[in-house]
Write a protein that holds these residues in place. Structure first.
Motif, PDB file in Angstrom:
ATOM      1  N   GLU A   4      37.006 -17.243  -8.981  1.00 45.43           N
ATOM      2  CA  GLU A   4      37.966 -17.341  -7.892  1.00 45.43           C
ATOM      3  C   GLU A   4      37.289 -17.986  -6.680  1.00 45.43           C
ATOM      4  O   GLU A   4      36.300 -17.472  -6.178  1.00 45.43           O
ATOM      5  N   ASP A   5      37.830 -19.092  -6.217  1.00 46.64           N
ATOM      6  CA  ASP A   5      37.279 -19.750  -5.033  1.00 46.64           C
ATOM      7  C   ASP A   5      37.478 -18.847  -3.819  1.00 46.64           C
ATOM      8  O   ASP A   5      38.536 -18.235  -3.660  1.00 46.64           O
ATOM      9  N   SER A   6      36.452 -18.776  -2.979  1.00 46.04           N
ATOM     10  CA  SER A   6      36.563 -17.957  -1.766  1.00 46.04           C
ATOM     11  C   SER A   6      35.619 -18.488  -0.701  1.00 46.04           C
ATOM     12  O   SER A   6      34.685 -19.243  -0.976  1.00 46.04           O
ATOM     13  N   ASP A   7      35.876 -18.068   0.515  1.00 46.35           N
ATOM     14  CA  ASP A   7      35.089 -18.465   1.677  1.00 46.35           C
ATOM     15  C   ASP A   7      35.059 -17.252   2.602  1.00 46.35           C
ATOM     16  O   ASP A   7      36.077 -16.884   3.179  1.00 46.35           O
ATOM     17  N   VAL A  21      30.383 -19.629   0.420  1.00 47.88           N
ATOM     18  CA  VAL A  21      31.479 -20.364  -0.205  1.00 47.88           C
ATOM     19  C   VAL A  21      31.312 -20.293  -1.717  1.00 47.88           C
ATOM     20  O   VAL A  21      30.237 -20.584  -2.240  1.00 47.88           O
ATOM     21  N   VAL A  22      32.378 -19.883  -2.405  1.00 50.73           N
ATOM     22  CA  VAL A  22      32.430 -19.909  -3.865  1.00 50.73           C
ATOM     23  C   VAL A  22      33.470 -20.947  -4.239  1.00 50.73           C
ATOM     24  O   VAL A  22      34.634 -20.853  -3.833  1.00 50.73           O
ATOM     25  N   LYS A  23      33.030 -21.968  -4.992  1.00 53.66           N
ATOM     26  CA  LYS A  23      33.941 -23.046  -5.387  1.00 53.66           C
ATOM     27  C   LYS A  23      33.482 -23.607  -6.727  1.00 53.66           C
ATOM     28  O   LYS A  23      32.296 -23.901  -6.906  1.00 53.66           O
ATOM     29  N   ASP A  24      34.414 -23.762  -7.644  1.00 51.94           N
ATOM     30  CA  ASP A  24      34.127 -24.325  -8.969  1.00 51.94           C
ATOM     31  C   ASP A  24      32.993 -23.582  -9.681  1.00 51.94           C
ATOM     32  O   ASP A  24      32.097 -24.204 -10.259  1.00 51.94           O
ATOM     33  N   LYS A  25      32.990 -22.262  -9.575  1.00 52.28           N
ATOM     34  CA  LYS A  25      31.983 -21.389 -10.207  1.00 52.28           C
ATOM     35  C   LYS A  25      30.579 -21.632  -9.665  1.00 52.28           C
ATOM     36  O   LYS A  25      29.584 -21.394 -10.354  1.00 52.28           O
ATOM     37  N   TRP A  56      23.897 -25.671  -3.716  1.00 56.35           N
ATOM     38  CA  TRP A  56      24.717 -24.860  -4.618  1.00 56.35           C
ATOM     39  C   TRP A  56      23.874 -24.227  -5.707  1.00 56.35           C
ATOM     40  O   TRP A  56      22.947 -24.848  -6.233  1.00 56.35           O
ATOM     41  N   GLN A  76      24.409 -21.868  -9.469  1.00 56.98           N
ATOM     42  CA  GLN A  76      25.447 -21.563 -10.447  1.00 56.98           C
ATOM     43  C   GLN A  76      24.961 -20.808 -11.668  1.00 56.98           C
ATOM     44  O   GLN A  76      25.765 -20.328 -12.462  1.00 56.98           O
TER      45      GLN A  76
END
Length: 116
Positions: free
Chosen positions: A54-57, A71-75, A94, A96
């Motif tokens: 889930e994308d989050s900021d 920031v969580v984006k695209d795993k 980033w 991952q």
């Protein structure tokens, strides 16, 4: 006399290669779990766990009034902003993979990727 020298070198090289392969396999086994969450801690206390699917900021209130924006984006996870003077955590980029960390020492904040 040279034959003995070469035997010792071959044994040494074979030993180094064996240890290297063993460490590589151990590393692959250790981090083979799929990354599923990021665990955020301040002063060693886990304050939030986010799902990588889930994308989050979010803004983290850290040590001594400091802040970090996670920031969580695209795993993937990154620290996009930080109140610390050196911004090493922001420049780290980033992460991952299971076991990777982003650390902000001045703010006592660690974002660590963990398995599901």
């Amino acid at each position: 006399m040279n034959l003995k020298k070469y035997k010792k070198e071959i044994i040494l090289i074979a030993g180094i290669l064996t240890v290297s392969c063993g460490l590589l396999l151990f590393n692959q086994f250790l981090f083979s779990k799929p990354a599923g969450k990021v665990e955020i801690s301040v002063d060693g206390n886990v304050i939030q766990t986010l799902n990588l699917n889930e994308d989050s900021d979010i803004l983290i209130n850290a040590y001594n009034g400091g802040t970090n924006r996670i920031v969580v984006k695209d795993k993937k996870v990154s620290v996009s902003e930080a109140s610390c003077p050196d911004k090493v955590c922001v420049h780290q980029g980033w992460i991952q993979h299971n076991g990777e960390n982003v650390v902000c020492l001045p703010n006592h904040m660690i974002a660590r990727i963990i398995g599901e």
